[in-house]
Motif scaffolding. Structure first.
Motif, short mmCIF file in Angstrom:
data_model
loop_
_atom_site.label_atom_id
_atom_site.label_comp_id
_atom_site.label_asym_id
_atom_site.label_seq_id
_atom_site.Cartn_x
_atom_site.Cartn_y
_atom_site.Cartn_z
N THR A 1 53.00 35.16 33.44
CA THR A 1 52.91 36.62 33.50
C THR A 1 53.71 37.10 34.70
N SER A 2 53.58 38.36 35.04
CA SER A 2 54.26 38.88 36.24
C SER A 2 53.32 38.83 37.42
N ASP A 3 53.88 38.76 38.62
CA ASP A 3 53.04 38.75 39.82
C ASP A 3 52.23 40.04 39.91
N TYR A 4 52.78 41.15 39.41
CA TYR A 4 52.06 42.43 39.41
C TYR A 4 50.78 42.35 38.59
N LEU A 5 50.87 41.80 37.39
CA LEU A 5 49.69 41.69 36.53
C LEU A 5 48.70 40.67 37.07
N GLN A 6 49.22 39.58 37.62
CA GLN A 6 48.33 38.53 38.13
C GLN A 6 47.47 39.07 39.27
N GLN A 7 47.99 40.05 40.00
CA GLN A 7 47.24 40.63 41.10
C GLN A 7 46.31 41.76 40.65
N GLY A 8 46.17 41.93 39.33
CA GLY A 8 45.23 42.91 38.80
C GLY A 8 45.85 44.18 38.30
N GLY A 9 47.20 44.22 38.23
CA GLY A 9 47.87 45.39 37.69
C GLY A 9 47.44 45.66 36.26
N ASP A 10 47.42 46.94 35.86
CA ASP A 10 46.95 47.36 34.54
C ASP A 10 45.52 46.89 34.27
N ASN A 11 44.76 46.70 35.34
CA ASN A 11 43.35 46.26 35.24
C ASN A 11 43.19 44.91 34.54
N MET A 12 44.21 44.06 34.62
CA MET A 12 44.09 42.72 34.04
C MET A 12 43.40 41.79 35.05
N ASN A 13 42.14 42.09 35.31
CA ASN A 13 41.40 41.38 36.35
C ASN A 13 41.07 39.94 36.00
N PHE A 14 41.21 39.58 34.73
CA PHE A 14 40.95 38.19 34.33
C PHE A 14 41.97 37.24 34.96
N PHE A 15 43.11 37.77 35.43
CA PHE A 15 44.12 36.94 36.07
C PHE A 15 43.75 36.58 37.51
N LYS A 16 42.82 37.34 38.11
CA LYS A 16 42.48 37.09 39.50
C LYS A 16 41.69 35.79 39.63
N ASP A 17 41.82 35.16 40.77
CA ASP A 17 41.11 33.91 41.07
C ASP A 17 41.29 32.85 39.98
N PRO A 18 42.54 32.50 39.65
CA PRO A 18 42.77 31.46 38.65
C PRO A 18 42.41 30.08 39.19
N VAL A 19 42.35 29.10 38.30
CA VAL A 19 42.12 27.72 38.73
C VAL A 19 43.24 27.31 39.69
N ALA A 20 44.46 27.71 39.36
CA ALA A 20 45.62 27.47 40.22
C ALA A 20 46.67 28.52 39.89
N LEU A 21 47.53 28.79 40.86
CA LEU A 21 48.61 29.76 40.66
C LEU A 21 49.92 29.12 41.07
N HIS A 22 50.90 29.17 40.18
CA HIS A 22 52.19 28.53 40.42
C HIS A 22 53.29 29.60 40.42
N LYS A 23 54.10 29.59 41.47
CA LYS A 23 55.27 30.46 41.52
C LYS A 23 56.46 29.76 40.87
#
Length: 252
Positions: free
Chosen positions: A200-222
């Protein structure tokens, strides 16, 4: 002690009397609004200096990278559109080799946002300028490792959104009331005991568009790859765009 007190009284008296003759006035500040528009006269020397750089930039932005056989706009579908599918598939195609080389894993699916599609693609030649219009932001691709439970939260979000958020790698079917009746990744139902790699995009992963399910993932890879750059690289390697609406995200 008395001498010290007397000295302090004298010092204070001197300060008080010396201040009586000073007047404090509020400074007057004036401002003027200057419009930045066509009425401003250009500076000839600056224009002459910039001209070769401008010519080179325009030549780079307008050079043909690929051909688009049909107009694409983000309003041409209920839950998936040709242009949304194109963007999600590009992220999958361009980011997965980088991700796999770094982690040994494959990206399972992609989720972007409908609002992130900032322009359509007209029929005809596609250029770097087209990619900038489509994605003018500096958003980067990231891969979030999500639990199966978080994937189900994502599906609940999509039910409420009722919007053609671009996806790739997942098959979602909804009923006429936008309730998910089937969802599969790699032709398998979502398993809450598994984890999935979602690009996804870093914007959405940080909760953009209220996509809060992306927050606190098991792991995050750039991936160190801007979405816009992935679009440009994809345009460079294909001759003709071949993407359309399909059944990846539908209502029945």
């Amino acid at each position: 002690m008395k001498k010290i007190r007397l000295s302090l009284y004298l010092l204070l008296s001197i300060i008080l009397f010396s201040c009586k003759g000073n007047k404090v006035e509020t400074a007057e500040i004036k401002g003027q609004r200057i419009a930045i528009d066509e009425n401003i006269e250009p500076n000839a020397s600056i224009e002459e200096f910039v001209a070769p750089f401008k010519e080179h930039l325009n030549k780079t932005l307008d050079s043909t990278l690929a051909y688009n056989p049909r107009d694409m706009v983000k309003s041409d579908g209920d839950l998936n559109t040709a242009i949304g599918n194109l963007m999600a598939d590009i992220v999958m195609a361009q980011a997965n080799p980088v991700f796999k080389s770094r982690t040994g894993n494959d990206i399972d699916m992609v989720l972007l946002n409908h609002g992130g599609i900032r322009s359509g693609l007209n029929k005809g030649n596609i250029s770097t300028r087209s990619a900038y219009a489509l994605m003018p932001f500096e958003n980067e691709i990231v891969v979030a490792e999500l639990s199966g439970e978080k994937i189900n939260e994502m599906l609940t979000y999509l039910e409420r959104a009722k919007t053609a958020h671009p996806v790739s790698g997942i098959q979602i079917e909804m009923d006429q009331n936008y309730k998910v009746t089937s969802a599969e990744i790699d032709e398998e139902e979502i398993d809450e005991d598994k984890t999935y790699f979602v690009a996804t995009s870093d914007y959405l992963q940080q909760g953009g568009d209220n996509m809060n399910f992306f927050k606190d993932p098991v792991a995050l890879h750039k991936v160190d790859y801007k979405i816009r750059n992935s679009i440009i690289d994809y345009f460079k390697k294909v001759d003709t765009l071949k993407v359309d609406k399909d059944n990846r995200f539908i209502r029945k």
